[in-house]
Design an enzyme around this catalytic site. Sequence first.
Site, mmCIF file in Angstrom:
data_model
loop_
_atom_site.group_PDB
_atom_site.id
_atom_site.type_symbol
_atom_site.label_atom_id
_atom_site.label_comp_id
_atom_site.label_asym_id
_atom_site.label_seq_id
_atom_site.Cartn_x
_atom_site.Cartn_y
_atom_site.Cartn_z
ATOM 1 N N GLU A 149 0.835 -1.172 -0.206
ATOM 2 C CA GLU A 149 0.122 -0.064 0.009
ATOM 3 C C GLU A 149 0.959 1.282 -0.013
ATOM 4 O OE1 GLU A 149 -3.366 0.150 2.671
ATOM 5 O OE2 GLU A 149 -3.914 -1.942 2.273
ATOM 6 N N GLU A 150 1.923 0.978 0.635
ATOM 7 C CA GLU A 150 2.781 2.391 0.729
ATOM 8 C C GLU A 150 3.314 2.652 -0.611
ATOM 9 O OE1 GLU A 150 7.230 3.627 2.574
ATOM 10 O OE2 GLU A 150 6.090 1.927 3.426
ATOM 11 N N ARG A 151 3.929 1.743 -1.558
ATOM 12 C CA ARG A 151 4.516 1.872 -2.736
ATOM 13 C C ARG A 151 3.258 2.406 -3.679
ATOM 14 N NH1 ARG A 151 7.770 -3.771 -1.728
ATOM 15 N NH2 ARG A 151 9.410 -2.634 -0.374
#
Length: 401
Positions: free
Chosen positions: A259-261
């Site tokens: 999700e961060e990427r």
Amino acid sequence: ANQEGISLVWVSALSFICACCRNATNWILDITSEIIDQEINPHVDQWEAEGTFPAHKIFKILGSAGFLGVNKPVEYGGLGLDFSYSVAVSEELGNIRCGGIPMAIGVQTDMATPALARFGSAELKEEFLLPSILGDKVACLGVSEVGAGSDVSSILTKAVRKGDEYVINGGKMWTTNGTQADWICLLANTSDAAPHRNKSLICLPMTLPGVHIARKIDKLGMWSSDTAEVFFDDVRVPCKNIIGQEGMGFTYQMLQFQEERLWAVANIVTMMDNIIQETIQYTRQRKIFKQPVLYHQSVNFRLAELQTEVELLRSLLYRATALYIKGNDVTKLASMAKLKGGRLAREVGDSCLQYWGGMGFTSDVLVSRFYRDSRLLSIGGGADEVMLGIICKYMDTLPKK
């Protein structure tokens, strides 16, 4: 809107629309844009100069509007939408005229809290997730260490169990929001098992005895985002503060990374759009050899090429997101998107700055800020080389062990 942000009546109406019809993207983006224009962008230059921004104030405004928990459970203050809405909000946050503040928001929404929302106990969600979604608490993520950045398996911070508590010793480096955070989602070794099975994620209040903010780190870019080095000296935290199962922290963190990427790529595509458009406007006005710089074919062709690359990246982002919300493993696609996003941002920043000439080398224009800030994308959340390794693993091109 009032001085505290969006009115509670409007928030309730927005939440109802989101939960019932799942078609609130334009509404969400309109309000996000309003907050950016009124509460953030007018102050960005000041916060960049000061090296920090008032995270609690801004997060409370965003939390009151529902934008710190777009894809989080409704029972804990979220809007209950799927991750595609988080991507849409991240794209809109790309209109903030710096990289540091969107990054700080992303840590709160899509880096420090996904595992808690998915695997945490009801008690932990009540204590840490709910106030983070409402903007009453600021979160940070404690993974990287001086000797363990992209190599997460090599972290040394330990949490030793003693009765009903863990005693934590170690330190974390490059911790976004670290000087202002109320709690940290901490990755620590909780056993002597193999590196991928000995780690746990722990919700740890930053006010506990033994938590020390060693320093606020001076950085090349992302000036308005506070980044801290943090040490833990015999910090005691209840064992119930572990997210999910003990020993599953590495797995949970790898899931958070996806999700961060994707969030980071969504944020950077809008920033690149804006830099290209501002460069078009400036080069149309700036003349060289009696004609606008823009009208030189080498310039307008290059800008066309860069815009095409941005659109291709956006398509990859949307494809990965669509697969992700259907429950598919998008590790390879997310890694590809982040790899391409970091490298393309460097191309866009370098090319556009060149066309601004001497003005581009000053701190007076957005392109120079983007040039500094965007460089982090190829490092944070897994360096380019780590992304390449992940992609190779999924392509089955690595040597057999």
